[in-house]
Design a protein around this motif. Structure first.
Motif, PDB file in Angstrom:
ATOM      1  N   PHE A  30       0.819  -1.215   0.000  1.00 37.89           N
ATOM      2  CA  PHE A  30       0.000   0.000   0.000  1.00 37.89           C
ATOM      3  C   PHE A  30       0.854   1.267   0.000  1.00 37.89           C
ATOM      4  N   ARG A  31       2.115   1.164   0.352  1.00 35.36           N
ATOM      5  CA  ARG A  31       2.993   2.343   0.321  1.00 35.36           C
ATOM      6  C   ARG A  31       2.965   3.020  -1.045  1.00 35.36           C
ATOM      7  N   LYS A  32       2.732   2.220  -2.107  1.00 34.70           N
ATOM      8  CA  LYS A  32       2.630   2.783  -3.458  1.00 34.70           C
ATOM      9  C   LYS A  32       1.413   3.697  -3.578  1.00 34.70           C
ATOM     10  N   CYS A  33       0.438   3.491  -2.729  1.00 37.07           N
ATOM     11  CA  CYS A  33      -0.841   4.192  -2.807  1.00 37.07           C
ATOM     12  C   CYS A  33      -0.921   5.402  -1.884  1.00 37.07           C
ATOM     13  N   GLN A  34      -0.074   5.419  -0.838  1.00 36.15           N
ATOM     14  CA  GLN A  34      -0.254   6.403   0.224  1.00 36.15           C
ATOM     15  C   GLN A  34       0.064   7.842  -0.173  1.00 36.15           C
ATOM     16  N   HIS A  37      -3.669   8.342  -1.349  1.00 37.02           N
ATOM     17  CA  HIS A  37      -4.780   7.885  -0.512  1.00 37.02           C
ATOM     18  C   HIS A  37      -4.376   7.795   0.955  1.00 37.02           C
ATOM     19  N   ALA A  38      -5.145   8.453   1.821  1.00 43.15           N
ATOM     20  CA  ALA A  38      -4.945   8.360   3.259  1.00 43.15           C
ATOM     21  C   ALA A  38      -5.709   7.159   3.807  1.00 43.15           C
ATOM     22  N   VAL A  39      -5.262   6.653   4.947  1.00 44.37           N
ATOM     23  CA  VAL A  39      -5.960   5.554   5.610  1.00 44.37           C
ATOM     24  C   VAL A  39      -6.782   6.058   6.796  1.00 44.37           C
ATOM     25  N   VAL A  46      -5.131  13.491  -2.985  1.00 44.70           N
ATOM     26  CA  VAL A  46      -5.426  13.525  -4.420  1.00 44.70           C
ATOM     27  C   VAL A  46      -6.547  12.538  -4.712  1.00 44.70           C
ATOM     28  N   GLY A  47      -6.549  11.421  -3.989  1.00 47.10           N
ATOM     29  CA  GLY A  47      -7.616  10.431  -4.051  1.00 47.10           C
ATOM     30  C   GLY A  47      -8.372  10.417  -2.736  1.00 47.10           C
ATOM     31  N   PRO A  48      -9.526   9.768  -2.695  1.00 47.65           N
ATOM     32  CA  PRO A  48     -10.311   9.724  -1.452  1.00 47.65           C
ATOM     33  C   PRO A  48      -9.657   8.814  -0.416  1.00 47.65           C
ATOM     34  N   THR A  49     -10.022   9.016   0.836  1.00 48.88           N
ATOM     35  CA  THR A  49      -9.548   8.127   1.885  1.00 48.88           C
ATOM     36  C   THR A  49      -9.992   6.698   1.585  1.00 48.88           C
ATOM     37  N   VAL A  50      -9.163   5.742   1.982  1.00 45.91           N
ATOM     38  CA  VAL A  50      -9.543   4.341   1.826  1.00 45.91           C
ATOM     39  C   VAL A  50     -10.031   3.758   3.152  1.00 45.91           C
ATOM     40  N   PHE A  51     -10.132   4.602   4.165  1.00 43.62           N
ATOM     41  CA  PHE A  51     -10.683   4.164   5.442  1.00 43.62           C
ATOM     42  C   PHE A  51     -12.132   3.719   5.210  1.00 43.62           C
ATOM     43  N   GLY A  52     -12.460   2.508   5.595  1.00 39.83           N
ATOM     44  CA  GLY A  52     -13.813   2.004   5.439  1.00 39.83           C
ATOM     45  C   GLY A  52     -14.220   1.723   4.008  1.00 39.83           C
TER      46      GLY A  52
END
Length: 120
Positions: A30-34, A37-39, A46-52
């Motif tokens: 997921f480091r590639k995504c962070q 995207h925040a957790v 830049v992208g929406p949170t992936v929390f939930g």
């Protein structure tokens, strides 16, 4: 009775269609995504949170400006949707703003999905 047996066999096969995934490896991948995207809940980048994200309807994070494609997608983020999207976002959902090329290895997608399931 035969129909019930067939239904149970189908459900068992469907539930094992995706690998278990390794949460620790998924967190590392997921480091590639962070950067995008925040957790954390309520934190968009830049992208929406992936929390939930697991079990959430696509395109519904409050305060995030989605592409028309994502805003109107109408599907729920489950294993199948996440797997398809993570493999190749632009092929899975033409018109998405997601610029990531995708995770080609199924095991890596399984790992990331396992990690995303922990974010609640």
């Amino acid at each position: 009775m035969r129909e019930l047996t067939l239904a149970l066999v189908f459900m068992a096969c469907a539930s094992t269609a995706f690998g278990e995934g390794d949460v620790t490896k998924g967190k590392k991948t997921f480091r590639k995504c962070q950067s995008c995207h925040a957790v954390e809940e309520g934190k968009n980048k830049v992208g929406p949170t992936v929390f939930g994200v697991f079990g959430r309807t696509a395109g519904t994070v409050e305060g995030f400006k989605y592409s028309n494609a994502m805003a109107n997608a109408g599907f729920v983020w489950d294993e199948a949707a996440l797997d398809g999207f993570l493999e190749n976002p632009k092929k899975y959902l033409p018109g998405t703003k997601m610029s990531f090329a995708g995770l080609k290895k199924e095991s890596r997608r399984d790992d990331v999905i396992a990690y995303l399931k922990t974010l609640y």
